[in-house]
Write a protein that holds these residues in place. Structure first.
Motif, PDB file in Angstrom:
ATOM      1  N   VAL A 105       0.853  -1.190   0.000  1.00 55.72           N
ATOM      2  CA  VAL A 105       0.000   0.000   0.000  1.00 55.72           C
ATOM      3  C   VAL A 105       0.889   1.241   0.000  1.00 55.72           C
ATOM      4  O   VAL A 105       1.898   1.288   0.699  1.00 55.72           O
ATOM      5  N   ARG A 107       0.784   5.659   0.106  1.00 51.94           N
ATOM      6  CA  ARG A 107       0.025   6.896   0.266  1.00 51.94           C
ATOM      7  C   ARG A 107       0.497   7.874  -0.813  1.00 51.94           C
ATOM      8  O   ARG A 107       1.678   8.197  -0.872  1.00 51.94           O
ATOM      9  N   SER A 109      -0.165  11.563  -2.922  1.00 48.21           N
ATOM     10  CA  SER A 109      -0.819  12.873  -3.000  1.00 48.21           C
ATOM     11  C   SER A 109      -0.878  13.334  -4.446  1.00 48.21           C
ATOM     12  O   SER A 109       0.009  13.031  -5.251  1.00 48.21           O
ATOM     13  N   SER A 122      -2.130   8.952 -11.228  1.00 49.32           N
ATOM     14  CA  SER A 122      -1.671   8.224 -10.040  1.00 49.32           C
ATOM     15  C   SER A 122      -2.126   6.767 -10.088  1.00 49.32           C
ATOM     16  O   SER A 122      -1.345   5.838  -9.843  1.00 49.32           O
ATOM     17  N   LEU A 133      -3.524   1.972  -3.356  1.00 51.49           N
ATOM     18  CA  LEU A 133      -3.309   3.369  -3.005  1.00 51.49           C
ATOM     19  C   LEU A 133      -4.170   3.828  -1.842  1.00 51.49           C
ATOM     20  O   LEU A 133      -5.332   3.438  -1.720  1.00 51.49           O
ATOM     21  N   VAL A 134      -3.568   4.672  -1.019  1.00 44.30           N
ATOM     22  CA  VAL A 134      -4.317   5.543  -0.129  1.00 44.30           C
ATOM     23  C   VAL A 134      -4.218   6.919  -0.778  1.00 44.30           C
ATOM     24  O   VAL A 134      -3.124   7.500  -0.857  1.00 44.30           O
ATOM     25  N   GLU A 135      -5.331   7.432  -1.272  1.00 39.56           N
ATOM     26  CA  GLU A 135      -5.316   8.647  -2.095  1.00 39.56           C
ATOM     27  C   GLU A 135      -5.480   9.891  -1.227  1.00 39.56           C
ATOM     28  O   GLU A 135      -6.401   9.968  -0.405  1.00 39.56           O
ATOM     29  N   ILE A 136      -4.579  10.844  -1.433  1.00 34.42           N
ATOM     30  CA  ILE A 136      -4.581  12.085  -0.659  1.00 34.42           C
ATOM     31  C   ILE A 136      -4.794  13.259  -1.613  1.00 34.42           C
ATOM     32  O   ILE A 136      -3.908  13.602  -2.395  1.00 34.42           O
ATOM     33  N   ASN A 152       3.727  12.631   5.409  1.00 39.37           N
ATOM     34  CA  ASN A 152       2.313  12.257   5.457  1.00 39.37           C
ATOM     35  C   ASN A 152       1.853  11.535   4.190  1.00 39.37           C
ATOM     36  O   ASN A 152       0.721  11.069   4.117  1.00 39.37           O
ATOM     37  N   ALA A 153       2.723  11.491   3.197  1.00 42.17           N
ATOM     38  CA  ALA A 153       2.471  10.712   1.982  1.00 42.17           C
ATOM     39  C   ALA A 153       3.795  10.104   1.546  1.00 42.17           C
ATOM     40  O   ALA A 153       4.873  10.637   1.848  1.00 42.17           O
ATOM     41  N   ASP A 154       3.722   8.963   0.851  1.00 41.74           N
ATOM     42  CA  ASP A 154       4.934   8.303   0.361  1.00 41.74           C
ATOM     43  C   ASP A 154       5.371   8.862  -0.985  1.00 41.74           C
ATOM     44  O   ASP A 154       6.568   8.921  -1.280  1.00 41.74           O
TER      45      ASP A 154
END
Length: 392
Positions: A105, A107, A109, A122, A133-136, A152-154
């Motif tokens: 997973v 993260r 942005s 993305s 994905l964890v979408e920011i 806070n994001a990769d």
């Protein structure tokens, strides 16, 4: 004897059966391409063998002709298959080269809400890496970088240039000051439409919402619409949300048709970009650089500031020519706070770790006032082989 007639249901069942077989064979072929990548590790051969690709296409074209399939049809299909194979092998080799990047997973942005072009880029980029994905969502390009810089994001995904409107200057300016590294790229087709929330006609539209870039990329069509109000939003997704909330026959958004469906919008007019083939190149940034295996093509991006005297930039470019390094991009941007001074952004098709690139950096360091490598990353621009080109 009369020819047997099939019902429409029978025909559709056969089409579905064949489609399922095609999917099964494509999956089998992709898995075999992975075995090819593994064998190339042992032999240190590069992923792409364009001579082999050309031979393959010519053979398949001949086979297709015997089945009443024209050459263009065969070529288009197998260009797509070959591109997938190359990118799939590259992703596998990069995971082996950068084992610390293995994560199920990530993260990420990007500019705008779900459905923005940056969001689509993305998803496409990380789908190739088989990463969830964890979408920011972010409202500005600066925020995209900031959330990665603070941990806070990769990753962050940013548009860098478009075939119609050119370079995205704001992103270039931000890259001067970030501590992040470019670790990837993806080129995304941009398909602009007029999107509306209610039934209407083009003649009724007097207000258009979108990000400034789509307005610029569709300027010719917008001019043909006459006197309309062009309203700027932080992203195409924000524009679509606005039109969905207004629900008026005189307003429309410029955006992607499939993204518009997320907001209940329907395309009123498609293909409105100035150029029929409209693409945006996106870069992927992270806190740590990646190492690119020598088995795949790489790009290196750097910025430099030359002395304020005649011929300074030319001297730097001659270094690249002398070392036979191909430059794919040269962009100049003003240095904020230093009037008349410019920073030059350079993309070259060479691996940062190679001897020739290290020699180039030594020479450029001597010739410039400031130089910084922004990143070395796999080149994902798989140029199709022309089966009839005799150079391979």
């Amino acid at each position: 004897m009369t020819e047997q007639q099939y019902s429409l249901d029978d025909i559709r069942k056969n089409v579905s059966r064949i489609d399922n077989e095609i999917i099964k064979l494509l999956a089998e072929r992709r898995q075999l391409s992975l075995e090819v990548a593994k064998s190339k590790i042992q032999t240190a051969k590069p992923v792409r063998d364009q001579g082999r690709e050309q031979e393959l296409l010519l053979r398949l074209i001949d086979t297709g002709k015997s089945k009443q399939l024209d050459a263009q049809y065969i070529t288009q299909i197998f260009h797509t298959i070959i591109e997938d194979s190359v990118l799939f092998q590259q992703a596998y080799l990069q995971k082996l080269t950068n084992p610390e990047s293995l994560q199920p997973v990530a993260r990420v942005s990007f500019l705008g809400a779900k459905g923005s072009y940056s969001n689509l880029a993305s998803r496409n980029y990380f789908s190739r890496k088989q990463t969830k994905l964890v979408e920011i969502s972010c409202s500005t390009f600066r925020d995209v970088l900031s959330v990665v810089e603070t941990g806070n994001a990769d990753y962050g995904v940013l548009p860098i240039e478009n075939t119609s409107s050119g370079s995205i200057n704001e992103v270039y300016d931000l890259l001067q000051h970030t501590s992040l590294s470019i670790v990837g790229e993806i080129t995304q087709p941009i398909e602009h439409c007029l999107l509306t929330a209610v039934d209407t006609t083009v003649a009724q539209i007097d207000t258009l919402y979108s990000h400034p870039q789509p307005h610029q990329q569709c300027s010719e069509y917008l001019h043909s619409m006459g006197n309309i109000s062009q309203e700027y939003c932080s992203s195409t997704a924000e524009a679509m949300k606005m039109v969905a909330e207004l629900k008026k026959p005189n307003v429309a958004a410029i955006g992607n048709a499939s993204s518009g469906e997320l907001y209940g919008l329907a395309p009123l007019k498609t293909d409105i970009a100035n150029q029929q083939e409209n693409f945006t190149r996106f870069i992927v940034v992270a806190r740590k650089p990646v190492e690119v295996t020598s088995l795949i093509p790489a790009k290196t991006t750097l910025i430099m500031s030359t002395a304020q005297k005649a011929g300074s930039l030319v001297e730097c470019l001659l270094v690249l020519r002398t070392l036979n390094i191909n430059m794919t991009k040269l962009e100049s941007r003003p240095v904020i706070g230093n009037p008349w001074e410019e920073m030059f952004y350079v993309d070259v098709e060479v691996n940062l770790k190679s001897d020739v690139m290290q020699e180039a950096l030594d020479e450029l360091t001597r010739l410039t006032r400031f130089i910084k490598v922004l990143g070395c990353y796999p080149s994902e621009n798989v140029v199709p082989v022309d089966p009839y080109d005799g150079s391979y």
